[in-house]
Design a protein around this motif. Structure first.
Motif, PDB file in Angstrom:
ATOM      1  N   SER A  13       0.846  -1.189   0.000  1.00 54.34           N
ATOM      2  CA  SER A  13       0.000   0.000   0.000  1.00 54.34           C
ATOM      3  C   SER A  13       0.885   1.244   0.000  1.00 54.34           C
ATOM      4  O   SER A  13       2.037   1.208   0.414  1.00 54.34           O
ATOM      5  N   HIS A  14       0.327   2.334  -0.484  1.00 52.73           N
ATOM      6  CA  HIS A  14       1.068   3.586  -0.583  1.00 52.73           C
ATOM      7  C   HIS A  14       1.162   4.253   0.791  1.00 52.73           C
ATOM      8  O   HIS A  14       0.172   4.342   1.514  1.00 52.73           O
ATOM      9  N   LEU A  49      -1.160   8.546  -7.355  1.00 51.27           N
ATOM     10  CA  LEU A  49      -0.634   7.261  -6.905  1.00 51.27           C
ATOM     11  C   LEU A  49      -0.537   6.368  -8.125  1.00 51.27           C
ATOM     12  O   LEU A  49      -1.482   6.288  -8.911  1.00 51.27           O
ATOM     13  N   ASP A  84       2.462  -0.287  -8.301  1.00 55.04           N
ATOM     14  CA  ASP A  84       3.781  -0.708  -7.837  1.00 55.04           C
ATOM     15  C   ASP A  84       4.697  -0.953  -9.026  1.00 55.04           C
ATOM     16  O   ASP A  84       4.249  -1.384 -10.091  1.00 55.04           O
ATOM     17  N   PRO A 120       5.765   0.780  -4.202  1.00 55.09           N
ATOM     18  CA  PRO A 120       4.797   1.786  -4.650  1.00 55.09           C
ATOM     19  C   PRO A 120       5.481   2.954  -5.359  1.00 55.09           C
ATOM     20  O   PRO A 120       6.592   3.347  -5.007  1.00 55.09           O
ATOM     21  N   TYR A 168       4.785   6.986  -7.393  1.00 53.76           N
ATOM     22  CA  TYR A 168       3.974   8.197  -7.343  1.00 53.76           C
ATOM     23  C   TYR A 168       4.337   9.107  -8.502  1.00 53.76           C
ATOM     24  O   TYR A 168       5.410   8.999  -9.073  1.00 53.76           O
ATOM     25  N   ARG A 206       9.795   6.599  -6.905  1.00 50.73           N
ATOM     26  CA  ARG A 206       9.469   5.442  -6.072  1.00 50.73           C
ATOM     27  C   ARG A 206       9.396   5.867  -4.624  1.00 50.73           C
ATOM     28  O   ARG A 206       9.982   6.868  -4.216  1.00 50.73           O
ATOM     29  N   GLU A 207       8.685   5.098  -3.809  1.00 48.68           N
ATOM     30  CA  GLU A 207       8.494   5.448  -2.416  1.00 48.68           C
ATOM     31  C   GLU A 207       9.821   5.604  -1.668  1.00 48.68           C
ATOM     32  O   GLU A 207       9.960   6.485  -0.816  1.00 48.68           O
TER      33      GLU A 207
END
Length: 65
Positions: free
Chosen positions: A2-3, A34, A37, A43, A45, A57-58
């Motif tokens: 999950s983000h 969002l 993945d 995840p 963005y 990327r996260e």
């Protein structure tokens, strides 16, 4: 996965092994979308900073103060 970040949240690009400041490290922007993945399951963005928008990327971002 999950983000961790939400649309509208302000974030800062983290410094990675790259040292070239022109790549946008340290810039502050806003999450605008969002994304699914990436192939590794991380995840992703869309982040807008000024008039520029980029995919991140996260692991490349952290919350901005």
């Amino acid at each position: 996965m999950s983000h961790k970040f939400k649309i509208g949240q302000r974030v800062r690009r983290n410094r990675t092994h790259q040292t070239d400041e022109r790549l946008g490290f340290g810039e502050v922007g806003e999450i605008v979308r969002l994304m699914p993945d990436d192939p590794t399951g991380e995840p992703s963005y869309r982040m807008r900073s000024g008039t520029a928008e980029r995919a991140v990327r996260e692991s490349e971002i952290s919350p901005a103060p």
